[in-house]
Design a protein around this motif. Sequence first.
Motif, PDB file in Angstrom:
ATOM      1  N   GLN A   1      -7.257   1.052   6.218  1.00  0.00           N
ATOM      2  CA  GLN A   1      -7.694   1.003   4.815  1.00  0.00           C
ATOM      3  C   GLN A   1      -9.180   1.167   4.697  1.00  0.00           C
ATOM      4  O   GLN A   1      -9.945   0.932   5.530  1.00  0.00           O
TER       5      GLN A   1
ATOM      6  N   MET B   1       0.850  -1.185   0.000  1.00  0.00           N
ATOM      7  CA  MET B   1       0.000   0.000   0.000  1.00  0.00           C
ATOM      8  C   MET B   1       0.888   1.237   0.000  1.00  0.00           C
ATOM      9  O   MET B   1       1.770   1.377   0.845  1.00  0.00           O
ATOM     10  N   SER B   2       0.675   2.144  -0.949  1.00  0.00           N
ATOM     11  CA  SER B   2       1.393   3.422  -0.976  1.00  0.00           C
ATOM     12  C   SER B   2       0.541   4.490  -0.322  1.00  0.00           C
ATOM     13  O   SER B   2      -0.653   4.603  -0.594  1.00  0.00           O
ATOM     14  N   LEU B   3       1.164   5.269   0.531  1.00  0.00           N
ATOM     15  CA  LEU B   3       0.470   6.335   1.247  1.00  0.00           C
ATOM     16  C   LEU B   3       1.099   7.678   0.924  1.00  0.00           C
ATOM     17  O   LEU B   3       2.321   7.800   0.874  1.00  0.00           O
TER      18      LEU B   3
ATOM     19  N   ASP C   1      -4.667   4.371  -6.819  1.00  0.00           N
ATOM     20  CA  ASP C   1      -4.544   3.433  -5.717  1.00  0.00           C
ATOM     21  C   ASP C   1      -3.702   3.967  -4.554  1.00  0.00           C
ATOM     22  O   ASP C   1      -3.573   3.314  -3.521  1.00  0.00           O
ATOM     23  N   VAL C   2      -3.146   5.177  -4.694  1.00  0.00           N
ATOM     24  CA  VAL C   2      -2.406   5.796  -3.591  1.00  0.00           C
ATOM     25  C   VAL C   2      -3.413   6.229  -2.526  1.00  0.00           C
ATOM     26  O   VAL C   2      -4.399   6.908  -2.823  1.00  0.00           O
ATOM     27  N   GLN C   3      -3.164   5.811  -1.296  1.00  0.00           N
ATOM     28  CA  GLN C   3      -4.027   6.187  -0.184  1.00  0.00           C
ATOM     29  C   GLN C   3      -3.645   7.597   0.281  1.00  0.00           C
ATOM     30  O   GLN C   3      -2.481   7.848   0.597  1.00  0.00           O
TER      31      GLN C   3
ATOM     32  N   SER D   1       2.652   0.241   8.426  1.00  0.00           N
ATOM     33  CA  SER D   1       2.207   0.087   7.041  1.00  0.00           C
ATOM     34  C   SER D   1       3.025  -0.937   6.262  1.00  0.00           C
ATOM     35  O   SER D   1       2.592  -1.414   5.215  1.00  0.00           O
TER      36      SER D   1
ATOM     37  N   SER E   1       5.657  -0.152   4.724  1.00  0.00           N
ATOM     38  CA  SER E   1       6.113   0.596   3.552  1.00  0.00           C
ATOM     39  C   SER E   1       7.240   1.550   3.939  1.00  0.00           C
ATOM     40  O   SER E   1       7.188   2.168   5.004  1.00  0.00           O
TER      41      SER E   1
ATOM     42  N   SER F   1       6.352   5.486   0.092  1.00  0.00           N
ATOM     43  CA  SER F   1       5.300   6.383   0.569  1.00  0.00           C
ATOM     44  C   SER F   1       5.922   7.707   1.000  1.00  0.00           C
ATOM     45  O   SER F   1       7.128   7.791   1.231  1.00  0.00           O
TER      46      SER F   1
END
Length: 193
Positions: free
Chosen positions: A193, A1-3, A118-120, A30, A32, A91
Amino acid sequence: MSLLVFFCGHAGTGKTTLAKMLLGPLMKASGSPFCLLDKDTLYGRYSAAAMGLLTGDPNDRDSPLFLQHLREPEYRGLIDTARDNLELGVSALIVGPLSREVRERRLFDHAWLGVAPDVQLRVVWVQTSDEVARQRIVARADPNDAYKLAHWDDYRQRRFVPGGASRKGLLWFDNTAPAPADYETLVARIVAQ
């Protein structure tokens, strides 16, 4: 997951200190890697040189001239750098006031930011009272704050506090005297998420 996480708020609220403190816990929670992109670190020397040439005051970060001509390029540069890192799977935490962008809800707009869908996106609004913020600004004795302090009433009047629609989706954090549990809760809200 990218934030892509923004730590926003006015001077003296402790945005940078908070972001640095939470960097490790966010990476752990995360899974990440993160980079930290602080507006003052990335653009402080450049803006000092530019304002020194334009006005003779290298510490000016709040005059109408600065706000009209250098504010936007600094913020776009932060976002561009974050985007490059996100494309590499890293991230990003961006630290800066970004009040106009919060008010206009741009920090929730993938297209405006130029990042993949799809970047949070998370926007943390860091706040304290005016009195605490002023005390912190005075204590840090940063020459870049001279204009704010010399024009405190004007500066205070133009400070934006999110409300109504502009507050929707913000992760509100009172940084006056947070407890360890407050930091843990914020990290959990950022990575949820």
